[in-house]
Motif scaffolding. Structure first.
Motif, PDB file in Angstrom:
ATOM      1  N   ALA A 123     -12.893  19.102 -17.116  1.00 26.36           N
ATOM      2  CA  ALA A 123     -13.027  20.134 -18.249  1.00 26.36           C
ATOM      3  C   ALA A 123     -12.787  17.944 -18.968  1.00 26.36           C
ATOM      4  N   VAL A 124     -12.426  17.372 -18.807  1.00 30.56           N
ATOM      5  CA  VAL A 124     -12.277  15.896 -18.654  1.00 30.56           C
ATOM      6  C   VAL A 124     -13.117  14.952 -18.320  1.00 30.56           C
ATOM      7  N   ALA A 125     -14.345  15.612 -18.175  1.00 29.85           N
ATOM      8  CA  ALA A 125     -15.712  14.966 -16.954  1.00 29.85           C
ATOM      9  C   ALA A 125     -15.688  14.072 -16.257  1.00 29.85           C
ATOM     10  N   ASN A 126     -14.160  14.282 -14.835  1.00 29.16           N
ATOM     11  CA  ASN A 126     -13.935  13.675 -13.963  1.00 29.16           C
ATOM     12  C   ASN A 126     -14.904  14.876 -13.171  1.00 29.16           C
ATOM     13  N   ILE A 127     -15.988  13.767 -13.049  1.00 28.93           N
ATOM     14  CA  ILE A 127     -16.780  14.556 -11.734  1.00 28.93           C
ATOM     15  C   ILE A 127     -16.426  13.632  -9.960  1.00 28.93           C
ATOM     16  N   THR A 128     -16.688  14.677  -9.399  1.00 24.25           N
ATOM     17  CA  THR A 128     -16.628  14.451  -7.788  1.00 24.25           C
ATOM     18  C   THR A 128     -16.665  15.874  -7.181  1.00 24.25           C
ATOM     19  N   SER A 129     -17.241  15.039  -5.626  1.00 21.84           N
ATOM     20  CA  SER A 129     -18.221  15.559  -4.799  1.00 21.84           C
ATOM     21  C   SER A 129     -17.823  16.282  -3.220  1.00 21.84           C
ATOM     22  N   GLN A 130     -17.811  17.017  -2.819  1.00 24.94           N
ATOM     23  CA  GLN A 130     -17.660  17.784  -1.068  1.00 24.94           C
ATOM     24  C   GLN A 130     -18.557  18.218  -1.112  1.00 24.94           C
ATOM     25  N   LEU A 131     -18.226  18.509   0.330  1.00 23.37           N
ATOM     26  CA  LEU A 131     -19.233  19.598   1.476  1.00 23.37           C
ATOM     27  C   LEU A 131     -19.289  20.677   1.077  1.00 23.37           C
ATOM     28  N   GLY A 132     -19.533  22.142   1.109  1.00 22.07           N
ATOM     29  CA  GLY A 132     -18.772  23.148   1.311  1.00 22.07           C
ATOM     30  C   GLY A 132     -19.553  24.075  -0.097  1.00 22.07           C
ATOM     31  N   GLY A 133     -18.661  25.103  -0.248  1.00 19.38           N
ATOM     32  CA  GLY A 133     -20.032  26.137  -1.414  1.00 19.38           C
ATOM     33  C   GLY A 133     -21.002  27.263  -0.315  1.00 19.38           C
ATOM     34  N   THR A 134     -21.039  28.377  -1.566  1.00 20.33           N
ATOM     35  CA  THR A 134     -21.470  29.044  -0.608  1.00 20.33           C
ATOM     36  C   THR A 134     -23.197  29.633  -1.895  1.00 20.33           C
ATOM     37  N   CYS A 135     -24.487  29.875  -0.941  1.00 20.32           N
ATOM     38  CA  CYS A 135     -25.405  30.107  -0.906  1.00 20.32           C
ATOM     39  C   CYS A 135     -26.106  30.890  -1.349  1.00 20.32           C
TER      40      CYS A 135
ATOM     41  N   LYS B 294     -15.685  12.033 -24.136  1.00 21.33           N
ATOM     42  CA  LYS B 294     -14.767  11.905 -22.451  1.00 21.33           C
ATOM     43  C   LYS B 294     -14.923  13.374 -22.244  1.00 21.33           C
ATOM     44  N   ARG B 295     -14.734  14.319 -22.511  1.00 24.98           N
ATOM     45  CA  ARG B 295     -15.135  15.433 -22.185  1.00 24.98           C
ATOM     46  C   ARG B 295     -16.688  16.398 -22.452  1.00 24.98           C
ATOM     47  N   VAL B 296     -16.064  17.711 -21.684  1.00 22.46           N
ATOM     48  CA  VAL B 296     -17.144  18.153 -21.031  1.00 22.46           C
ATOM     49  C   VAL B 296     -17.061  19.531 -22.399  1.00 22.46           C
ATOM     50  N   ASP B 297     -18.226  20.431 -22.827  1.00 22.73           N
ATOM     51  CA  ASP B 297     -17.939  21.657 -23.798  1.00 22.73           C
ATOM     52  C   ASP B 297     -17.750  22.734 -22.913  1.00 22.73           C
ATOM     53  N   ALA B 298     -17.758  22.711 -21.399  1.00 22.19           N
ATOM     54  CA  ALA B 298     -17.152  23.485 -20.520  1.00 22.19           C
ATOM     55  C   ALA B 298     -16.951  22.631 -18.619  1.00 22.19           C
ATOM     56  N   ALA B 299     -15.842  23.086 -18.183  1.00 21.48           N
ATOM     57  CA  ALA B 299     -15.466  22.449 -16.453  1.00 21.48           C
ATOM     58  C   ALA B 299     -17.238  22.946 -15.539  1.00 21.48           C
ATOM     59  N   VAL B 300     -17.312  22.471 -15.402  1.00 21.66           N
ATOM     60  CA  VAL B 300     -18.897  23.442 -13.735  1.00 21.66           C
ATOM     61  C   VAL B 300     -18.637  23.095 -12.911  1.00 21.66           C
ATOM     62  N   THR B 301     -18.971  23.990 -11.820  1.00 30.44           N
ATOM     63  CA  THR B 301     -18.924  23.751 -10.151  1.00 30.44           C
ATOM     64  C   THR B 301     -20.340  23.807  -9.895  1.00 30.44           C
ATOM     65  N   TYR B 302     -21.245  22.969  -9.769  1.00 33.26           N
ATOM     66  CA  TYR B 302     -22.489  22.761  -9.255  1.00 33.26           C
ATOM     67  C   TYR B 302     -22.749  22.908  -7.188  1.00 33.26           C
ATOM     68  N   THR B 303     -23.287  24.148  -7.440  1.00 31.35           N
ATOM     69  CA  THR B 303     -23.516  24.222  -5.374  1.00 31.35           C
ATOM     70  C   THR B 303     -24.943  23.959  -5.496  1.00 31.35           C
ATOM     71  N   ILE B 304     -24.846  22.620  -4.843  1.00 25.25           N
ATOM     72  CA  ILE B 304     -26.818  22.425  -3.911  1.00 25.25           C
ATOM     73  C   ILE B 304     -26.771  22.942  -2.974  1.00 25.25           C
ATOM     74  N   CYS B 305     -28.137  23.836  -2.744  1.00 29.66           N
ATOM     75  CA  CYS B 305     -28.179  24.462  -1.625  1.00 29.66           C
ATOM     76  C   CYS B 305     -29.443  24.193  -1.096  1.00 29.66           C
ATOM     77  N   ASP B 306     -30.408  24.572   0.158  1.00 27.27           N
ATOM     78  CA  ASP B 306     -31.560  23.950   0.841  1.00 27.27           C
ATOM     79  C   ASP B 306     -32.275  25.674   1.078  1.00 27.27           C
TER      80      ASP B 306
END
Length: 160
Positions: free
Chosen positions: A148-160, A122-134
């Motif tokens: 790092a413990v494979a907790n997956i959350t989603s939110q509005l925000g980020g830069t493209c 229940k871990r991942v090799d490295a924590a990562v943040t995906y940004t989805i843009c159009d």
């Protein structure tokens, strides 16, 4: 007497049937104004909907990869490819491909890395943040964070 009634009502009927050129031009002008106001809002809504859809697809793929790695008791790799003409591709695989997801080609996924490995612990090799843009820059970007413990959350925000 009948002839006078018929002759006086005919010009009234002929003059009240149809639209004048001025009336048609005013109607077309009003419609053009309404369309010019609505068009930018529609394109923004379409871009936001594509981003939401791609975010949901990626979120589901990440959760499936996390769950499958625990069930199968082996590491699973999730990778994506933005370079397709028709649609982007997200793959979950070990030695063989377990599942494939496709998303709109106008959506772009931007992480620092193109793959993430889910471990059965229940871990991942490295924590990562995906940004989805159009591809249309008016859309609001969204982020999916994998800790790092494979907790997956989603939110509005980020830069493209």
């Amino acid at each position: 007497m009948n002839a006078s009634i018929n002759s006086s009502s005919y010009p009234q009927l002929a003059s009240s049937s149809g639209f004048t050129l001025i009336e048609l031009m005013v109607t077309i002008a009003v419609l053009a104004i309404i369309v010019s106001i609505a068009a930018p809002n529609i394109s923004t809504q379409l871009a936001n909907q594509r981003v939401k859809s791609t975010t949901a697809i990626l979120n589901n793929a990440l959760k499936e990869a996390r769950t499958e790695s625990v069930i199968r008791r082996q590491p699973l790799v999730l990778s994506y490819d933005n370079n397709s003409d028709d649609s982007g591709i997200i793959e979950i695989k070990t030695a063989a491909t377990i599942n494939t997801y496709s998303y709109d080609a106008k959506s772009i996924i931007k992480p620092p890395q193109a793959t993430i490995t889910f471990e059965p612990s229940k871990r991942v090799d490295a924590a990562v943040t995906y940004t989805i843009c159009d591809s249309n820059s008016v859309g609001s970007p969204r982020q999916i964070m994998v800790s790092a413990v494979a907790n997956i959350t989603s939110q509005l925000g980020g830069t493209c």
